[in-house]
Design an enzyme around this catalytic site. Structure first.
Site, PDB file in Angstrom:
ATOM      1  N   ASN A  22       0.802  -1.225   0.000  1.00 60.80           N
ATOM      2  CA  ASN A  22       0.000   0.000   0.000  1.00 60.80           C
ATOM      3  C   ASN A  22       0.832   1.272   0.000  1.00 60.80           C
ATOM      4  OD1 ASN A  22       1.004   0.019   2.605  1.00 60.80           O
ATOM      5  ND2 ASN A  22      -0.974   0.206   3.625  1.00 60.80           N
ATOM      6  N   LYS A  23       2.152   1.148  -0.025  1.00 59.30           N
ATOM      7  CA  LYS A  23       3.002   2.334   0.053  1.00 59.30           C
ATOM      8  C   LYS A  23       3.164   2.975  -1.328  1.00 59.30           C
ATOM      9  CE  LYS A  23       3.682   2.195   4.465  1.00 59.30           C
ATOM     10  NZ  LYS A  23       2.812   1.070   4.829  1.00 59.30           N
TER      11      LYS A  23
END
Length: 387
Positions: A193-194
């Site tokens: 999710n980064k």
């Protein structure tokens, strides 16, 4: 339209480019599928170049990097480590791994990061109690730089080593210096999710060659120099796979574009949600010298009006979240402060009102760099229905 009319719109999904598969295929063709190889060393060099830090060790997760970073700073059983309460649990869990105690500190309302005034209060009080903190974990929440001048000065005054948790802040800067490069050690996450991803992964950076050497040693089961397997201390299986590092190599070339896109998404929300009466786009002003990667766009609901008519329905973050779910849009609350988590109920806490209020009123909006204008409008229209 309801959920069945649209594909799922996720909060911050992975966004791959064109070159990741080239590195992955090369690793497979050359049989470099272990936690060693050209992709791994190349990925580490890419991170050093992007952050301006001399040494990088790519690891299996950002959590692993925090764990090893605390070991490097000498944290052990019975020690205390200063930590913001308003952060993801992975920031503080490694403190418990080592038998130490987190000392939580409240946020300040501008950047939402650790409050320098509360931090000083905590340091002075812990010293007065005979428990000088062993280290400070400094987090840059949602990519926003913390109040670095005050915090660095305080850390120097009390000789507190800093572990800089820049897991959410790759590509952010303060006074043009990349975040992650201000502490004794810095930490990044490359979780799915980064802003950039290796699927799962992390990195520890430092300008100290000996600390980098020790990190590699600990991350590869702490094998002593010997022709046989010889071990004198506890080690860990924390190295990143050469295959996943290949994904990272392809991603690192995209960093500037990804930051630009996240900032554009933030600006779009800021402009197009301004008319909604019960809502404000949070983290709007960047403090002087700060440049946030705007990893996630966050919103705050305005406080309840004490003069409102009794019985008037109150729009809460959960109301909004559920409404967006009817449109198949993922939306999540801000981090629940760690001092309110059952896991940390016995930990000392300094302040708490600011981060508790943020949690009560805040949400994260879809901010993935592959979002289209149509998808952004879809989020805005769903939000408008709530107000």
């Amino acid at each position: 339209m309801r959920s069945q009319d649209h594909d799922r719109l996720f909060l911050s999904p992975p966004h791959l480019g064109r070159h990741e598969m080239n590195y992955v295929h090369k690793a497979i063709e050359d049989n470099w599928v272990a936690p060693a190889g050209p992709n791994l060393t190349g990925f580490e060099a890419d991170i050093c170049e992007a952050t301006g830090v001399a040494h990088c060790v790519a690891l299996s997760s950002g959590t692993a990097a925090i764990h090893l970073g605390l070991i490097l700073l000498g944290v052990g059983p019975g020690d205390e480590v200063l930590c913001p309460s308003f952060t993801f649990v992975a920031t503080a869990n490694p403190i418990l791994y080592l038998g130490a105690t987190p000392v939580f500190v409240d946020s300040e309302p501008d950047t939402w990061n650790i409050c320098p005034e509360r931090l000083r209060e905590a340091v002075v009080d812990r010293i007065a109690k005979g428990k000088k903190p062993k280290a400070l974990i400094l987090v840059h929440l949602y990519g926003m730089p913390a109040r670095l001048p005050e915090i660095l000065a305080l850390a120097a005054e009390y000789e507190l080593p800093i572990l800089e948790d820049a897991a959410e802040a790759l590509g952010s800067r303060f006074n043009k210096q990349p975040l992650g490069s201000f502490g004794t050690v810095g930490v990044f996450s490359f979780n799915g999710n980064k802003i950039l991803t290796t699927s799962g992964g992390g990195a520890l950076v430092t300008n100290d060659a000996e600390l980098a050497k020790k990190t590699r040693f600990l991350a590869t089961q702490a094998k002593d120099e010997a022709p046989h397997y010889q071990h004198s201390q506890v080690g860990y299986n924390y190295r990143l796979s050469n295959i996943l590092a290949g994904i990272g190599r392809g991603q690192m070339g995209l960093l500037e574009d990804r930051v630009k896109k996240r900032r554009e998404i933030f600006s779009w929300y800021q402009e197009n949600l301004a008319r909604l009466p019960g809502l404000s786009v949070a983290l709007a002003p960047e403090p002087a010298g700060s440049c946030s990667n705007r990893w996630l766009t966050t919103i705050l609901l305005k406080p309840a009006d004490p003069d409102a008519t009794p019985g008037t329905a109150l729009v809460t973050p959960e109301t909004v979240r559920r409404q967006l779910e009817t449109h198949n849009i993922e939306c999540r609350p801000l981090w629940k402060p760690l001092h309110l988590q059952p896991l940390f109920q016995a930990a000392p806490m300094y302040g708490g009102e600011v981060c508790a209020d943020l949690f009560t009123r805040g949400l994260c909006l879809p901010s993935g760099t592959a979002m289209t204008d149509v998808e952004l409008r879809r989020v805005a229209e769903a939000l408008a229905e709530c107000f």
